[in-house]
Design an enzyme around this catalytic site. Structure first.
Site, PDB file in Angstrom:
ATOM      1  N   ARG A 195      39.678  35.893  66.035  1.00 51.99           N
ATOM      2  CA  ARG A 195      38.831  34.725  65.842  1.00 51.99           C
ATOM      3  C   ARG A 195      38.784  34.209  64.419  1.00 51.99           C
ATOM      4  O   ARG A 195      39.008  33.051  64.154  1.00 51.99           O
ATOM      5  CB  ARG A 195      37.378  35.119  66.120  1.00 51.99           C
ATOM      6  N   THR A 196      38.452  35.109  63.519  1.00 53.57           N
ATOM      7  CA  THR A 196      38.179  34.646  62.164  1.00 53.57           C
ATOM      8  C   THR A 196      39.442  34.070  61.550  1.00 53.57           C
ATOM      9  O   THR A 196      39.434  33.006  60.941  1.00 53.57           O
ATOM     10  CB  THR A 196      37.596  35.803  61.326  1.00 53.57           C
TER      11      THR A 196
ATOM     12  N   LYS B  86      54.393  48.251  49.687  1.00 50.95           N
ATOM     13  CA  LYS B  86      55.076  48.899  48.576  1.00 50.95           C
ATOM     14  C   LYS B  86      54.096  49.417  47.532  1.00 50.95           C
ATOM     15  O   LYS B  86      54.496  49.888  46.478  1.00 50.95           O
ATOM     16  CB  LYS B  86      56.038  47.907  47.897  1.00 50.95           C
TER      17      LYS B  86
ATOM     18  N   ARG C  14      40.131  39.167  54.131  1.00 51.07           N
ATOM     19  CA  ARG C  14      39.451  40.229  54.895  1.00 51.07           C
ATOM     20  C   ARG C  14      40.073  41.551  54.469  1.00 51.07           C
ATOM     21  O   ARG C  14      41.297  41.694  54.465  1.00 51.07           O
ATOM     22  CB  ARG C  14      39.617  40.023  56.396  1.00 51.07           C
TER      23      ARG C  14
ATOM     24  N   HIS D  21      29.841  39.640  55.844  1.00 56.03           N
ATOM     25  CA  HIS D  21      30.679  38.657  56.516  1.00 56.03           C
ATOM     26  C   HIS D  21      29.928  37.322  56.418  1.00 56.03           C
ATOM     27  O   HIS D  21      29.386  36.824  57.407  1.00 56.03           O
ATOM     28  CB  HIS D  21      30.877  39.083  57.974  1.00 56.03           C
TER      29      HIS D  21
HETATM   30  C1  NCD Z   1      33.137  40.712  63.696  1.00 57.60           C
HETATM   31  C2  NCD Z   1      33.746  41.403  62.489  1.00 57.60           C
HETATM   32  O1  NCD Z   1      34.954  41.367  62.297  1.00 57.60           O
HETATM   33  O2  NCD Z   1      32.959  41.954  61.736  1.00 57.60           O
HETATM   34  N1  NCD Z   1      34.034  39.872  64.327  1.00 57.60           N
HETATM   35  C3  NCD Z   1      34.171  38.592  63.873  1.00 57.60           C
HETATM   36  O3  NCD Z   1      34.454  38.319  62.729  1.00 57.60           O
HETATM   37  N2  NCD Z   1      33.924  37.610  64.734  1.00 57.60           N
HETATM   38  C4  NCD Z   1      32.411  41.604  64.607  1.00 57.60           C
HETATM   39  C5  NCD Z   1      33.092  42.808  65.162  1.00 57.60           C
HETATM   40  O4  NCD Z   1      34.253  43.119  64.857  1.00 57.60           O
HETATM   41  O5  NCD Z   1      32.441  43.492  65.965  1.00 57.60           O
END
Ligand code: NCD
Length: 306
Positions: free
Chosen positions: A56-57, A85, A106, A134
């Protein structure tokens, strides 16, 4: 309120209520703007650096940039890049800033987004820093509440599940504490909300910690359900103790207030029964759409186009 142009989005606690409200306002505006000016971010490039799995993200940032006419560079396969590496994060972002106008990161380490933001001049957007934060998810969660219920102030909101390792609920609890809400933190003892988040939110709003979902569900207008973050447990035996702690079934939904909504950052494992999806309470797929709008607004803001 400071300008958004060039700004990093590292921690939700860097934002005031006025600034969060401005983001909600920009998110409302961007929906029409994308139709009228699909070239708003033409010539701009977003680099996507993901060192953890995501659907999703990653896709929503990519879609958000492309819907506004921008380009994306995706480095979501660190195994095939120089990171394999042994290149460190600081070097990676210093290289990537030469190719992009904004970086979305991320990374499994807490503090990673903060470090990256210090290393480069282009804005860094934190799309998840380990179990820590997040922030863009919290912004889209606020937007979902505002858009679906018409307001945030005055609501009773429950955050349910893995409050210890869930980064979305860390950012969301802090964000909600800038509004006039009552917050219920529902989790097994083992997965209680981090102290620093409870302290931060508790200084501003009423916070109730409990293990009982049954007690809380009839009292709230928003139930925000989360997945137990299996991958973050050091000891698999600990995970087995809390696995399946809460499950939203049709019976649970029957106890909810009229008009109350169920949210979830997704992915879902078994916390919400599939039958619940068809009830008017379920809003987690609309939340995904609002995530796209929120990320369009954020990209527009940090790139100075909105
Ligand atoms: C979340 C995350 O990655 O922290 N997912 C997201 O970004 N929509 C929640 C999760 O992984 O449970």
């Amino acid at each position: 309120m400071g300008s958004f142009r060039g700004r990093d989005i590292v921690s939700i606690t860097d934002f005031t209520r006025d600034e969060l409200d401005h983001i909600l306002y920009a998110t409302d505006a961007v929906e029409g703007l994308a139709r009228e000016k699909p070239e708003l971010l033409k010539g701009r490039t977003l680099a996507i650096l993901f060192f953890e799995p995501s659907t999703r993200t990653r896709l929503s940032f990519e879609a958000a940039m492309q819907k506004l006419g921008g380009l994306t560079l995706d480095m979501s396969e660190p195994r095939v890049s120089a990171v394999e590496k042994g290149e460190n994060l600081a070097d990676t972002v210093r290289v990537v800033e030469n190719y992009a106008d904004v970086i979305v990161l991320r990374h499994p380490l807490e503090g990673s987004a903060c470090l990256a933001a210090e290393m480069v001049d282009v804005p860094v957007i934190n799309a998840g820093s380990g179990a820590e934060e997040h922030p863009t998810q919290a912004m889209l969660d606020l937007y979902t509440i505002k858009r679906e219920l018409g307001r945030i102030d005055g609501l009773n909101i429950a955050l349910v599940g893995d409050l210890r390792y869930g980064r979305t609920v860390h950012s969301l609890a802090s964000a909600l504490s800038l509004y006039n809400v009552k917050l219920y933190l529902v989790s097994p003892e083992l997965l209680r909300m981090r102290h620093e988040v409870v302290d931060y939110a508790g200084r501003r709003i009423e916070v109730v910690e409990t293990e009982s979902l049954d007690d809380v569900i009839p009292k709230v207008e928003v139930a925000y359900i989360t997945r137990i973050q299996k991958e973050r447990f050091a000891d698999p035996a600990e995970y087995m103790k809390v696995k399946g702690s809460y499950r939203i079934s049709l019976e649970t939904v029957g106890k909810m207030r009229q008009g109350a909504i169920i949210m979830h950052p997704l992915p879902r494992v078994d916390e919400i029964a599939y039958e619940v999806d068809a009830t008017p309470h379920a809003r987690y797929f609309r939340q995904v759409y609002y995530g796209l709008l929120t990320r369009m607004a954020l990209l527009g803001l940090v790139l100075g186009a909105l």
